[in-house]
Design a protein around this motif. Structure first.
Motif, PDB file in Angstrom:
ATOM      1  N   GLU A  38       0.828  -1.205   0.000  1.00 24.45           N
ATOM      2  CA  GLU A  38       0.000   0.000   0.000  1.00 24.45           C
ATOM      3  C   GLU A  38       0.865   1.260   0.000  1.00 24.45           C
ATOM      4  O   GLU A  38       0.557   2.230  -0.682  1.00 24.45           O
ATOM      5  CB  GLU A  38      -0.965  -0.019   1.180  1.00 24.45           C
ATOM      6  N   GLU A  41       2.435   1.440  -3.544  1.00 22.24           N
ATOM      7  CA  GLU A  41       1.377   1.735  -4.507  1.00 22.24           C
ATOM      8  C   GLU A  41       0.988   3.219  -4.446  1.00 22.24           C
ATOM      9  O   GLU A  41       0.664   3.832  -5.464  1.00 22.24           O
ATOM     10  CB  GLU A  41       0.157   0.858  -4.210  1.00 22.24           C
ATOM     11  N   THR A  88      -6.496 -10.190   0.646  1.00 25.20           N
ATOM     12  CA  THR A  88      -6.459  -8.765   0.318  1.00 25.20           C
ATOM     13  C   THR A  88      -5.125  -8.413  -0.317  1.00 25.20           C
ATOM     14  O   THR A  88      -5.072  -7.706  -1.332  1.00 25.20           O
ATOM     15  CB  THR A  88      -6.702  -7.907   1.574  1.00 25.20           C
ATOM     16  N   ALA A  91      -4.982  -9.912  -3.892  1.00 19.69           N
ATOM     17  CA  ALA A  91      -5.870  -9.172  -4.799  1.00 19.69           C
ATOM     18  C   ALA A  91      -5.263  -7.823  -5.168  1.00 19.69           C
ATOM     19  O   ALA A  91      -5.344  -7.395  -6.325  1.00 19.69           O
ATOM     20  CB  ALA A  91      -7.244  -8.989  -4.161  1.00 19.69           C
ATOM     21  N   LYS A  92      -4.623  -7.155  -4.204  1.00 21.86           N
ATOM     22  CA  LYS A  92      -3.985  -5.859  -4.494  1.00 21.86           C
ATOM     23  C   LYS A  92      -2.794  -6.030  -5.433  1.00 21.86           C
ATOM     24  O   LYS A  92      -2.563  -5.178  -6.289  1.00 21.86           O
ATOM     25  CB  LYS A  92      -3.564  -5.172  -3.203  1.00 21.86           C
ATOM     26  N   TYR A  94      -2.508  -8.376  -7.728  1.00 24.80           N
ATOM     27  CA  TYR A  94      -3.090  -8.674  -9.063  1.00 24.80           C
ATOM     28  C   TYR A  94      -3.646  -7.426  -9.727  1.00 24.80           C
ATOM     29  O   TYR A  94      -3.585  -7.295 -10.942  1.00 24.80           O
ATOM     30  CB  TYR A  94      -4.182  -9.736  -8.957  1.00 24.80           C
ATOM     31  N   ARG A  95      -4.227  -6.490  -8.954  1.00 27.55           N
ATOM     32  CA  ARG A  95      -4.831  -5.278  -9.504  1.00 27.55           C
ATOM     33  C   ARG A  95      -3.859  -4.102  -9.578  1.00 27.55           C
ATOM     34  O   ARG A  95      -4.222  -3.039 -10.089  1.00 27.55           O
ATOM     35  CB  ARG A  95      -6.019  -4.849  -8.642  1.00 27.55           C
ATOM     36  N   SER A  96      -2.672  -4.283  -9.099  1.00 29.27           N
ATOM     37  CA  SER A  96      -1.739  -3.174  -8.972  1.00 29.27           C
ATOM     38  C   SER A  96      -1.321  -2.582 -10.317  1.00 29.27           C
ATOM     39  O   SER A  96      -1.196  -3.288 -11.311  1.00 29.27           O
ATOM     40  CB  SER A  96      -0.478  -3.637  -8.232  1.00 29.27           C
ATOM     41  N   ARG A  97      -1.073  -1.292 -10.328  1.00 26.08           N
ATOM     42  CA  ARG A  97      -0.532  -0.614 -11.493  1.00 26.08           C
ATOM     43  C   ARG A  97       0.950  -0.917 -11.651  1.00 26.08           C
ATOM     44  O   ARG A  97       1.536  -0.672 -12.698  1.00 26.08           O
ATOM     45  CB  ARG A  97      -0.714   0.902 -11.343  1.00 26.08           C
TER      46      ARG A  97
END
Length: 101
Positions: A38, A41, A88, A91-92, A94-97
């Protein structure tokens, strides 16, 4: 983040796990990884994240710490927190920029 550190290297974050002896992934390690992800990111100067072992021996991780699932201290609340934190984090990722290694 007692079990994880972040180093900057050419626009990439090197997120190192240091949970001797084998980086067994318990609740504390998953929580620290989530916090580190986090943080990275949220910093637009990072283009990617490299997950690494900070241990001296040649081991990345032994995987999920089975003691989380079987220890006497485990209760429903801790077990739920363990699985929610783990999923969590994944998932973050996998979705990360970020580019991730």
């Amino acid at each position: 983040m007692g079990l994880v550190s972040i180093a900057r290297r050419d626009g990439f974050a090197v997120i190192s796990m240091k949970h001797p002896p084998v980086n067994a992934m318990n609740l504390e390690l998953w929580s620290d990884l989530l916090e580190a992800l986090e943080e990275v990111e949220g910093d637009e100067s990072f283009r990617g994240a490299i997950f690494a072992s900070g241990l001296k021996q040649n081991v990345y991780t032994a995987g999920i710490d089975l003691r989380e699932l079987t220890r006497e201290k485990t209760n429903e609340k801790r077990l739920t927190k363990f699985w929610v934190t783990l999923t969590t984090f994944l998932a973050k990722v996998y979705r990360s920029r970020l580019f991730t290694i």
